[in-house]
Write a protein that holds these residues in place. Structure first.
Motif, mmCIF file in Angstrom:
data_model
loop_
_atom_site.group_PDB
_atom_site.id
_atom_site.type_symbol
_atom_site.label_atom_id
_atom_site.label_comp_id
_atom_site.label_asym_id
_atom_site.label_seq_id
_atom_site.Cartn_x
_atom_site.Cartn_y
_atom_site.Cartn_z
ATOM 1 N N GLN A 8 -8.169 7.661 4.447
ATOM 2 C CA GLN A 8 -8.260 7.252 3.047
ATOM 3 C C GLN A 8 -9.710 7.233 2.574
ATOM 4 O OE1 GLN A 8 -6.641 5.534 5.364
ATOM 5 N NE2 GLN A 8 -4.502 6.022 4.847
ATOM 6 N N GLY A 12 -11.207 9.595 -0.259
ATOM 7 C CA GLY A 12 -11.794 8.903 -1.405
ATOM 8 C C GLY A 12 -13.239 9.290 -1.609
ATOM 9 N N GLN A 23 -13.668 4.658 -7.176
ATOM 10 C CA GLN A 23 -13.148 3.478 -6.506
ATOM 11 C C GLN A 23 -13.188 2.296 -7.459
ATOM 12 O OE1 GLN A 23 -14.799 2.731 -2.603
ATOM 13 N NE2 GLN A 23 -14.455 0.524 -2.794
ATOM 14 N N CYS A 27 -6.838 -3.284 -3.135
ATOM 15 C CA CYS A 27 -5.387 -3.339 -3.263
ATOM 16 C C CYS A 27 -4.891 -4.762 -2.977
ATOM 17 C CB CYS A 27 -4.754 -2.355 -2.283
ATOM 18 S SG CYS A 27 -2.943 -2.430 -2.255
ATOM 19 N N TYR A 35 -8.122 3.548 -6.231
ATOM 20 C CA TYR A 35 -8.856 4.581 -6.962
ATOM 21 C C TYR A 35 -8.138 4.907 -8.271
ATOM 22 C CZ TYR A 35 -11.302 5.319 -2.545
ATOM 23 O OH TYR A 35 -12.058 5.141 -1.403
ATOM 24 N N CYS A 51 -3.506 2.739 -4.614
ATOM 25 C CA CYS A 51 -4.020 2.585 -3.248
ATOM 26 C C CYS A 51 -3.624 3.781 -2.409
ATOM 27 C CB CYS A 51 -3.479 1.300 -2.624
ATOM 28 S SG CYS A 51 -4.015 1.048 -0.910
ATOM 29 N N MET A 52 -4.579 4.427 -1.785
ATOM 30 C CA MET A 52 -4.298 5.603 -0.970
ATOM 31 C C MET A 52 -3.819 5.213 0.426
ATOM 32 S SD MET A 52 -7.604 7.845 -2.152
ATOM 33 C CE MET A 52 -7.077 9.282 -1.232
ATOM 34 N N GLY A 55 0.044 3.077 -0.883
ATOM 35 C CA GLY A 55 0.820 3.673 -1.979
ATOM 36 C C GLY A 55 1.032 2.768 -3.169
ATOM 37 N N LYS A 57 0.664 1.035 -6.677
ATOM 38 C CA LYS A 57 0.083 1.505 -7.939
ATOM 39 C C LYS A 57 0.214 0.416 -8.987
ATOM 40 C CE LYS A 57 0.272 5.262 -11.340
ATOM 41 N NZ LYS A 57 0.955 6.515 -11.728
#
Length: 289
Positions: A8, A12, A23, A27, A35, A51-52, A55, A57
């Motif tokens: 990640q 990023g 960034q 989270c 991001y 959030c990578m 997941g 959002k």
């Protein structure tokens, strides 16, 4: 100091250097950085934080939080889409046509009341799923175009703006396509328009059909090009809701466009034909002393 080398962070970092993501907050679920996508031209965010790692959002601030808000939010989205389609796809000469609704159609005579009732019945039948071809015929200025546009607005509102409608001034359509004879790009655009959008829309008004034939009532036959355009339209609308306004009689239209076009136009017209006869010309009322 230990080196962080998570996937990640690597991704990023790449996006950050390219200027496509930035960034933001951590989270709330896993604590990893979130991001957002950034518009490289304006520098403004064009997405909600995500959030990578896990997941998660962030929800839009205007996103619905209950069923009632969800319905209103969907209606707003439907309305924006439907109105954008109508305004971008329609072919008109006067933007004021968009202001024509049932609530501002003034009825001073029995004939006007009957015309409005027929127009409302057209919409009622469309909303039941019946295929309707309506024809509003009569002298210029008697309210045919007004009621035709009013029908479109009624369909939009009663379908919760889920249907796509368009208003097409037939003479203006022909004018714009003919202008394209010397402009390959414009000609291709309008040819494709006739072939696609008019045929795909849920409800279409073809306004002032036959007006391009001039004032020699009954003695004019349309050019092959005009007949081809009319044929393509009514062939494509064979089983779709269509409203036609015209100041021509059926006999005159048949002479202008031929029997095939009129046959296709006349299908599904039972109880959906209105003769605007014995009505005052609204366009001249303001000129009276």
């Amino acid at each position: 100091m230990p080196e962080k080398s998570t996937m990640q962070e690597a991704v990023g970092s790449i996006f950050a250097r390219l200027g496509k993501m930035r960034q933001c907050d951590d989270c709330p679920i896993c604590g990893e950085p979130m991001y957002v996508f950034v518009n490289p031209e304006t520098g403004k965010d064009r997405s909600m934080p995500a959030c990578m790692a896990c997941g998660h959002k962030e929800a839009r601030k205007d996103a619905p939080t209950n069923e009632s808000e969800s319905i209103n939010w969907q209606l707003k989205a439907n309305k924006s889409d439907a109105l954008g389609y109508m305004r971008n796809s329609s072919v008109i000469t006067d933007p004021d046509v968009y202001n024509k609704k049932f609530n501002n159609f003034i009825t001073r005579t029995k004939e006007q009341e009957e015309a409005k009732a027929v127009a409302k019945r057209v919409v009622d039948d469309m909303m039941t799923g019946e295929t309707v071809h309506a024809i509003f015929t009569g002298p210029t200025g008697t309210g045919k175009s007004h009621l035709a546009m009013a029908c479109l607005w009624e369909v939009l509102e009663r379908s919760w703006f889920k249907q796509h409608v368009m208003f097409v001034d037939f003479r203006e359509l022909l004018t714009k396509t003919k202008q394209g004879f010397h402009d390959d790009a414009a000609f291709k655009q309008y040819s494709q328009f006739v072939a696609d959008e008019i045929q795909k829309a849920d409800v279409v008004v073809i306004d002032d059909l036959g007006s391009e034939a001039g004032d020699d009532v009954g003695s004019y036959q349309s050019s092959q090009y005009n007949m081809d355009v009319a044929t393509r339209i009514f062939q494509g609308r064979a089983n779709k809701n269509t409203i036609v306004t015209t100041n021509r009689s059926g006999k005159e239209l048949k002479k202008i466009y031929g029997s095939r076009v009129i046959s296709r136009m006349s299908a599904h017209t039972q109880n959906h034909v209105m003769l605007f006869e014995g009505m005052p010309d609204h366009r001249l009322e303001g000129m009276k002393a």
